[in-house]
Motif scaffolding. Structure first.
Motif, short mmCIF file in Angstrom:
data_model
loop_
_atom_site.label_atom_id
_atom_site.label_comp_id
_atom_site.label_asym_id
_atom_site.label_seq_id
_atom_site.Cartn_x
_atom_site.Cartn_y
_atom_site.Cartn_z
N GLN A 269 -12.59 15.01 -30.56
CA GLN A 269 -13.65 14.54 -29.67
C GLN A 269 -13.72 13.02 -29.70
O GLN A 269 -13.71 12.39 -30.76
CB GLN A 269 -14.99 15.14 -30.08
CG GLN A 269 -16.13 14.79 -29.14
CD GLN A 269 -17.42 15.51 -29.49
OE1 GLN A 269 -17.48 16.26 -30.46
NE2 GLN A 269 -18.45 15.30 -28.70
N GLY A 270 -13.78 12.43 -28.53
CA GLY A 270 -13.84 10.98 -28.41
C GLY A 270 -12.48 10.31 -28.32
O GLY A 270 -12.39 9.11 -28.02
N GLY A 274 -6.22 9.02 -21.81
CA GLY A 274 -5.51 8.28 -20.78
C GLY A 274 -6.45 7.31 -20.10
O GLY A 274 -7.53 6.99 -20.63
N GLY A 275 -6.04 6.83 -18.95
CA GLY A 275 -6.87 5.87 -18.24
C GLY A 275 -6.62 5.86 -16.75
O GLY A 275 -5.61 6.39 -16.27
N VAL A 284 -9.54 0.67 -14.64
CA VAL A 284 -10.83 0.98 -14.03
C VAL A 284 -11.72 1.75 -15.00
O VAL A 284 -12.91 1.46 -15.13
CB VAL A 284 -10.63 1.81 -12.74
CG1 VAL A 284 -11.97 2.24 -12.16
CG2 VAL A 284 -9.82 1.02 -11.72
N ARG A 285 -11.13 2.72 -15.68
CA ARG A 285 -11.91 3.58 -16.57
C ARG A 285 -10.96 4.26 -17.56
O ARG A 285 -9.82 4.60 -17.21
CB ARG A 285 -12.63 4.64 -15.73
CG ARG A 285 -13.45 5.66 -16.50
CD ARG A 285 -14.85 5.22 -16.74
NE ARG A 285 -15.61 5.01 -15.52
CZ ARG A 285 -16.91 4.79 -15.51
NH1 ARG A 285 -17.58 4.75 -16.66
NH2 ARG A 285 -17.56 4.59 -14.38
N LEU A 286 -11.41 4.51 -18.77
CA LEU A 286 -10.67 5.30 -19.74
C LEU A 286 -11.13 6.75 -19.66
O LEU A 286 -12.25 7.05 -19.23
CB LEU A 286 -10.88 4.76 -21.16
CG LEU A 286 -10.30 3.37 -21.44
CD1 LEU A 286 -10.67 2.94 -22.86
CD2 LEU A 286 -8.80 3.33 -21.24
N VAL A 287 -10.26 7.67 -20.10
CA VAL A 287 -10.58 9.09 -20.15
C VAL A 287 -10.59 9.50 -21.62
O VAL A 287 -9.61 9.27 -22.35
CB VAL A 287 -9.54 9.93 -19.38
CG1 VAL A 287 -9.88 11.42 -19.48
CG2 VAL A 287 -9.46 9.49 -17.92
N HIS A 288 -11.69 10.10 -22.08
CA HIS A 288 -11.84 10.49 -23.48
C HIS A 288 -12.11 11.99 -23.58
O HIS A 288 -12.72 12.60 -22.69
CB HIS A 288 -12.98 9.73 -24.15
CG HIS A 288 -12.74 8.25 -24.27
ND1 HIS A 288 -13.22 7.35 -23.36
CD2 HIS A 288 -12.06 7.53 -25.20
CE1 HIS A 288 -12.86 6.13 -23.71
NE2 HIS A 288 -12.16 6.21 -24.83
N ALA A 289 -11.68 12.57 -24.69
CA ALA A 289 -11.93 13.99 -24.96
C ALA A 289 -13.41 14.23 -25.21
O ALA A 289 -14.04 13.47 -25.95
CB ALA A 289 -11.11 14.45 -26.16
N ASP A 308 -12.88 14.84 -10.62
CA ASP A 308 -11.70 15.71 -10.68
C ASP A 308 -11.41 16.13 -12.12
O ASP A 308 -11.58 15.35 -13.07
CB ASP A 308 -10.47 14.98 -10.12
CG ASP A 308 -10.48 14.87 -8.60
OD1 ASP A 308 -11.40 15.45 -7.98
OD2 ASP A 308 -9.58 14.20 -8.05
N ALA A 309 -10.94 17.37 -12.27
CA ALA A 309 -10.55 17.87 -13.58
C ALA A 309 -9.19 17.28 -13.96
O ALA A 309 -8.25 17.32 -13.17
CB ALA A 309 -10.46 19.39 -13.56
N VAL A 310 -9.09 16.73 -15.17
CA VAL A 310 -7.84 16.06 -15.55
C VAL A 310 -7.18 16.65 -16.80
O VAL A 310 -5.95 16.71 -16.88
CB VAL A 310 -8.06 14.53 -15.73
CG1 VAL A 310 -8.34 13.89 -14.39
CG2 VAL A 310 -9.16 14.22 -16.72
N VAL A 311 -7.96 17.07 -17.79
CA VAL A 311 -7.39 17.65 -19.01
C VAL A 311 -8.22 18.85 -19.43
O VAL A 311 -9.46 18.77 -19.51
CB VAL A 311 -7.35 16.62 -20.16
CG1 VAL A 311 -6.80 17.27 -21.43
CG2 VAL A 311 -6.50 15.41 -19.80
N HIS A 312 -7.56 19.98 -19.70
CA HIS A 312 -8.21 21.21 -20.12
C HIS A 312 -8.02 21.38 -21.63
O HIS A 312 -6.90 21.41 -22.11
CB HIS A 312 -7.59 22.40 -19.36
CG HIS A 312 -8.34 23.66 -19.51
ND1 HIS A 312 -7.82 24.89 -19.13
CD2 HIS A 312 -9.59 23.94 -19.98
CE1 HIS A 312 -8.71 25.84 -19.37
NE2 HIS A 312 -9.79 25.29 -19.88
#
Length: 317
Positions: A269-270, A274-275, A284-289, A308-312
């Motif tokens: 978690q956290g 990706g970005g 623009v933005r980071l993607v975190h768990a 949008d869904a990016v990581v499951h």
């Protein structure tokens, strides 16, 4: 004592024989017939009756290849029990590479169907009456949708002991305790008393070799667990990781996506996944768990919008 023949459609398949048949669905506007392709292997010896199907969504081709390879390695003369293989359920969608039927209905939300309903309802009813109703176990083969790829995984009712046993026998990297969806084949088949495994792997419109190989090996291991075929010699595969729940991490902005994680990776978690960047490469933005678990699915689309869904991510049981 000779085993009784197996009745399906308008034919009977004798013990120790394989038979290809076409169950009538409808006609195209050109007048050409559309049929549900089925192969029946009716073993000489008694055993369970099992079905395996693919392409309920017409663009999900991995399962079609899984079934082809499984059938290539089986013989009705040595099979114990009966196997019904339906490689293409959504024939209309498969012919044009579409997930849906011509009326945009999702076939996997149309079960158990009706003989006088929509096209989706009629196909669902045919599948239920001619295939599912004759079986005690089924394996429903799927892939990711909407430019998403899935880690090989079994989705099933893991609280049911027999279902869990077969899921463990399949030995996909992950087995996910997944709720039943109204209108799905799995839900309708369960209502008929069948034990059902849903296999997810790979990406739509592609023969991902790793997804095909895991599916072929898994189906054969389930048939061996049911004592329909002999188990393959060699080392046992690693046990599946049991997961109790899962969820998609969604983009919190729009941009060009660059993911740093792969299918099967364990994340905390956290953790940065990706970005998002603009067209000049500015972040623009980071993607975190949003949870700790295993990456079981990811988008393959480079362009994403906010939400949008990016990581499951699936959480361990």
């Amino acid at each position: 004592m000779v085993r009784e023949s197996f009745a399906i459609g308008s034919v009977r398949v004798r013990a120790g024989a394989a038979r290809d048949l076409a169950l009538p669905i409808t006609r195209l506007v050109t007048g050409a017939d559309v049929d549900l392709p089925v192969r029946v292997l009716h073993g000489r010896e008694d055993g369970p009756t099992v079905w395996v199907n693919a392409a309920i969504h017409g663009d999900e081709v991995v399962g079609v290849e899984v079934i082809r390879q499984v059938l290539a390695g089986l013989s009705a003369k040595t099979l114990r029990g009966t196997l019904i293989a339906v490689p293409i359920v959504n024939v209309h969608g498969f012919m044009i590479g579409s997930r849906y039927l011509p009326d945009r209905r999702d076939l996997n939300r149309s079960f158990p169907g009706s003989p006088r309903g929509s096209l989706a309802a009629r196909i669902a009813h045919l599948m239920m009456t001619e295939v599912v109703a004759k079986c005690e176990v089924g394996i429903d083969l799927h892939t990711g949708s909407d430019q998403r790829s899935n880690l090989p995984q079994i989705r099933a009712d893991l609280d049911d002991p027999r279902t869990r046993d077969l899921a463990e026998a399949f030995a996909a990297p992950v087995m996910l305790n997944a709720r039943l969806r109204d209108g799905s084949l799995r839900h309708a088949a369960r209502e008929h008393g069948a034990t059902v495994l849903l296999y997810e792997a790979g990406e739509a419109r592609r023969f991902d070799d790793w997804a095909v190989d895991a599916g072929v090996d898994g189906v054969r291991r389930v048939l061996a667990r049911l004592d329909m075929i002999d188990a393959e010699p060699g080392e046992d595969p690693p046990p599946s990781v049991a997961c109790d729940r899962s969820g998609w991490v969604r983009a919190r902005g729009s941009g060009i996506l660059h993911l740093d994680v792969h299918l099967g990776q364990e994340v905390e978690q956290g953790q940065r996944l990706g970005g998002l960047s603009d067209s000049f490469g500015r972040r623009v933005r980071l993607v975190h768990a949003d949870r700790t678990g295993i990456v079981v699915g990811r988008t393959e689309a480079p362009l994403v919008n906010s939400g949008d869904a990016v990581v499951h991510i699936a959480e361990r049981d």
